[in-house]
Design an enzyme around this catalytic site. Structure first.
Site: not given
Length: 326
Positions: A44, A110, A149
């Site tokens: 990330e 994200k 994540c």
């Protein structure tokens, strides 16, 4: 059954070092390409280093980070690279670029931004909109989804949506900090997500110290039944290369009594029909043993202290009995 050769680039980026981080990604990419990998996944925000915090408030830094990402993209060939960076539009996004053949094929933003404990991502980033179409990339004939994540921690998050739309593999890129017992809790959660979605899961995590945080790596791969296939070591950089068998899952999903079907818009991006690794001899399995509690804590302290000094440019330090660094 299909097979993909996947590289998990468990790297130690330096926050703010855009040129250095891009060079590290390119070096790892070349190793993966030489090994016949179909996909390489980087952690990330690997272009900026994680967490970049107030650096993203500087427009020049954000623009330079996008240029560094495109430098990595321009270097790609048939092996697909999933690269974490900051995307700028009307707002800023924690994003992953999917790159191959010298181009950026698509971008994932994200959706679930952690804003608790050590995380304050909602301060810096906007979440990817749930109304945005989800993209699946057909790589070597396998449908691959992307997540970042926190997205994978939710049982009803993007992984579930992508799997319901046909994804057979999910690439999940991470900057997940260490605390005692974190590796075991991650493994249980990831195994559950993979089994629940009937989707193989590739989890790559960064390693290294950054200010008060330390990242332990421990990157892992799970098959569509939630079985652990491979695991990298902790607190060390590593390029973990895995031959991942991908079983057809449509029948399993049809027989799932929950009858899941996605209502999200799914866009399919054709990348390659034939895996690069189709005729390559199978690689041995790498399954690193977890460290015991004492060794884990020792390695965490050593890595955090070493990186704190090195990344801040200290040449001489004195560590007092209280644990302070002068």
């Amino acid at each position: 059954m299909s097979r993909l050769r996947v590289a998990l680039a468990q790297l130690n980026p330096k926050v703010g070092d855009l040129a250095g981080n891009a060079a590290r990604l390119i070096e790892a990419y070349d190793r993966a390409e030489a090994a016949g990998c179909d996909i390489i996944a980087f952690p990330e925000l690997s272009i900026t280093g994680y967490p970049p915090e107030d650096l993203v408030l500087k427009p020049r830094f954000v623009a330079d980070n996008e240029s560094a990402m495109r430098q990595v993209a321009a270097h790609t060939r048939r092996c697909v690279a999933v690269v974490g960076y900051v995307a700028a539009d009307r707002d800023l996004y924690n994003a992953a670029a999917v790159c191959a053949n010298g181009e950026v094929l698509g971008t994932y933003r994200k959706r679930l931004l952690p804003n608790y404990g050590v995380f304050d991502e909602a301060r810096y980033f906007a979440p990817g909109a749930h109304s945005d179409p989800l993209e699946l990339y057909v790589i070597g004939g396998v449908k691959v989804g992307i997540s970042i994540c926190e997205d994978v921690w939710s049982p009803t998050g993007p992984l579930a949506e992508q799997a319901a739309g046909g994804a057979e593999v999910n690439i999940n890129i991470n900057g997940s900090p260490f605390h005692h017992g974190k590796l075991a809790s991650r493994e249980r959660m990831l195994a559950t997500r993979a089994a629940d979605a009937h989707c193989a899961l590739v989890y790559v995590n960064q390693v290294g110290g950054q200010d008060e945080l330390v990242f332990d790596g421990g990157s892992m791969v799970f098959d569509g039944e939630g079985a652990l296939v491979a695991r990298a070591g902790q607190f060390t950089e590593e390029l973990l290369i895995v031959d991942l068998d991908v079983e057809p899952v449509y029948r399993t999903r049809l027989l799932d009594p929950r009858g899941r079907r996605t209502e999200s818009e799914i866009i399919t991006v054709e990348v390659s029909d034939t895996p690069i690794s189709a005729d390559a001899p199978r690689l041995p399995v790498r399954l690193a043993e977890p460290l015991d509690a004492d060794q884990e804590m020792y390695d965490a302290i050593v890595l955090a202290t070493r990186d704190y000094c090195a990344k801040n440019g200290f040449t001489d330090v004195v560590i007092g009995l209280s644990g302070g660094i002068d």
